[in-house]
Enzyme design. Sequence first.
Site, mmCIF file in Angstrom:
data_model
loop_
_atom_site.group_PDB
_atom_site.id
_atom_site.type_symbol
_atom_site.label_atom_id
_atom_site.label_comp_id
_atom_site.label_asym_id
_atom_site.label_seq_id
_atom_site.Cartn_x
_atom_site.Cartn_y
_atom_site.Cartn_z
ATOM 1 N N ARG A 43 0.830 4.385 -2.800
ATOM 2 C CA ARG A 43 1.000 5.694 -2.353
ATOM 3 C C ARG A 43 1.920 6.535 -2.836
ATOM 4 O O ARG A 43 1.869 7.658 -3.328
ATOM 5 C CB ARG A 43 1.217 5.860 -0.774
ATOM 6 C CG ARG A 43 -0.253 5.427 0.025
ATOM 7 C CD ARG A 43 -0.301 5.652 1.491
ATOM 8 N NE ARG A 43 -1.321 5.537 2.271
ATOM 9 C CZ ARG A 43 -1.551 6.029 3.359
ATOM 10 N NH1 ARG A 43 -0.563 6.632 4.147
ATOM 11 N NH2 ARG A 43 -2.637 5.548 3.987
ATOM 12 N N LYS B 238 0.803 -1.269 0.181
ATOM 13 C CA LYS B 238 -0.023 0.036 0.093
ATOM 14 C C LYS B 238 0.960 1.465 -0.128
ATOM 15 O O LYS B 238 0.430 2.228 -0.544
ATOM 16 C CB LYS B 238 -0.948 0.099 1.165
ATOM 17 C CG LYS B 238 -2.372 -1.112 0.933
ATOM 18 C CD LYS B 238 -2.809 -1.034 2.288
ATOM 19 C CE LYS B 238 -4.042 -1.950 2.053
ATOM 20 N NZ LYS B 238 -4.923 -2.484 3.116
ATOM 21 N N HIS C 26 -1.996 -9.214 12.208
ATOM 22 C CA HIS C 26 -2.445 -8.271 12.190
ATOM 23 C C HIS C 26 -3.522 -8.191 13.492
ATOM 24 O O HIS C 26 -3.668 -7.088 14.047
ATOM 25 C CB HIS C 26 -3.688 -8.185 11.111
ATOM 26 C CG HIS C 26 -3.119 -7.995 9.636
ATOM 27 N ND1 HIS C 26 -3.734 -8.369 8.549
ATOM 28 C CD2 HIS C 26 -1.739 -7.722 9.354
ATOM 29 C CE1 HIS C 26 -2.965 -7.992 7.481
ATOM 30 N NE2 HIS C 26 -1.905 -7.742 8.076
HETATM 31 C C1 GO6 Z 1 -8.103 -8.235 7.800
HETATM 32 C C2 GO6 Z 1 -9.093 -12.376 9.466
HETATM 33 C C3 GO6 Z 1 -10.006 -12.930 9.967
HETATM 34 C C4 GO6 Z 1 -8.082 -13.258 8.895
HETATM 35 C C5 GO6 Z 1 -6.974 -4.485 8.400
HETATM 36 C C6 GO6 Z 1 -7.913 -14.646 9.243
HETATM 37 C C7 GO6 Z 1 -5.695 -5.638 6.403
HETATM 38 C C8 GO6 Z 1 -6.283 -4.576 7.287
HETATM 39 C C9 GO6 Z 1 -7.962 -3.717 10.167
HETATM 40 O O1 GO6 Z 1 -8.937 -10.800 5.328
HETATM 41 O O2 GO6 Z 1 -5.694 -10.292 8.874
HETATM 42 O O3 GO6 Z 1 -10.994 -14.962 10.921
HETATM 43 O O4 GO6 Z 1 -7.133 -3.592 9.136
HETATM 44 O O5 GO6 Z 1 -9.200 -16.557 10.138
HETATM 45 O O6 GO6 Z 1 -5.396 -3.395 7.436
HETATM 46 C C10 GO6 Z 1 -8.352 -10.811 7.519
HETATM 47 C C11 GO6 Z 1 -7.398 -9.298 7.745
HETATM 48 C C12 GO6 Z 1 -8.825 -10.750 9.068
HETATM 49 C C13 GO6 Z 1 -9.694 -10.555 6.642
HETATM 50 C C14 GO6 Z 1 -6.697 -9.322 8.819
HETATM 51 C C15 GO6 Z 1 -7.596 -6.850 7.408
HETATM 52 C C16 GO6 Z 1 -7.678 -5.778 8.420
HETATM 53 C C17 GO6 Z 1 -6.590 -6.824 6.592
HETATM 54 C C18 GO6 Z 1 -9.969 -14.483 10.319
HETATM 55 C C19 GO6 Z 1 -9.110 -15.012 10.143
HETATM 56 C C20 GO6 Z 1 -12.187 -14.288 11.026
#
Ligand code: GO6
Length: 266
Positions: free
Chosen positions: A96, A92, A224
């Site tokens: 940018r 990202k 994350h």
């Molecule tokens: C969402 C997720 C949920 C991962 C962000 C694995 C980038 C961001 C808040 O794709 O890895 O179960 O900011 O088993 O900048 C994923 C990602 C969440 C969804 C986080 C994310 C959030 C990406 C899961 C899982 C519910």
Amino acid sequence: MLLSFKKQGAHLVKASFSDHKSLVEAVKKVDVVICTISGVHFRSHNLLMQLKLVEAVKEAGNVKRFLPSEFGMDPSKMGHALEPGRESFDQKMVVRKAIEEANIPYTYVSANCFAGYFVGNLSQLGTLTPPTDTVYLYGDGNVKAVFMDEDDVATYTIKTIDDPRTLNKTLYLRPPENILSQRQLVEMWEKLSGATLEKTSISGEQFLASMNDVDYATKVGIGHFYHIFYEGCLTNFEIGKDGEEASNLYPEVKYTRMDEYLKIYI
Ligand code: GO6
């Protein structure tokens, strides 16, 4: 999905990332480009495609605002992020840089936690619905995060596209009533559902150690979630002069509170 947009009056235009001219022609038809290409499903291609889009926007020369596909944490605050989850932040930042070097007018949207991934499951990994017996709390469960209904992300995003106050800035979605700790989220669910969940606290070290022996997507997720729920990366900084807060700019938007959002899971 695309045809449902068409039904609502959207004008669909065909173009291809393997045909630069077609991209330029498509971009010439619009004032604003909002890119929502997924980093999850097209991980290896997301960067390349976004850079091609930036190139087309630059050549077309008519675009008044470009919103790259961000809509999560602020990548400019994630320079320290853990592997392998840091890849999307690094990419990202490359996008940018290309936008800013091409002098394309932009707005970055930091939408924080999409409710579909973080709320229905009370922020448990690997599931999208509420736990029924035990809920795992990250540490003491008191670190503040920000949870957003995806439709509200769209509403604020559209509000910002012709707003001079967000030109060349980051729009942070931080509506005050949606700044919640994981514990507050769990309590909302318990009150709504009448259930009492057993709470098990996971230490930061324990949580990070669980990164061994899991698939790539889970590794990304663990990193994350660590930054969000242990470090507090969504709320541990003040919005500076290069940013604006969405509910502050657009107080007329009646954003969805998470107790309302959770009702669908009863
Ligand atoms: C969402 C997720 C949920 C991962 C962000 C694995 C980038 C961001 C808040 O794709 O890895 O179960 O900011 O088993 O900048 C994923 C990602 C969440 C969804 C986080 C994310 C959030 C990406 C899961 C899982 C519910």
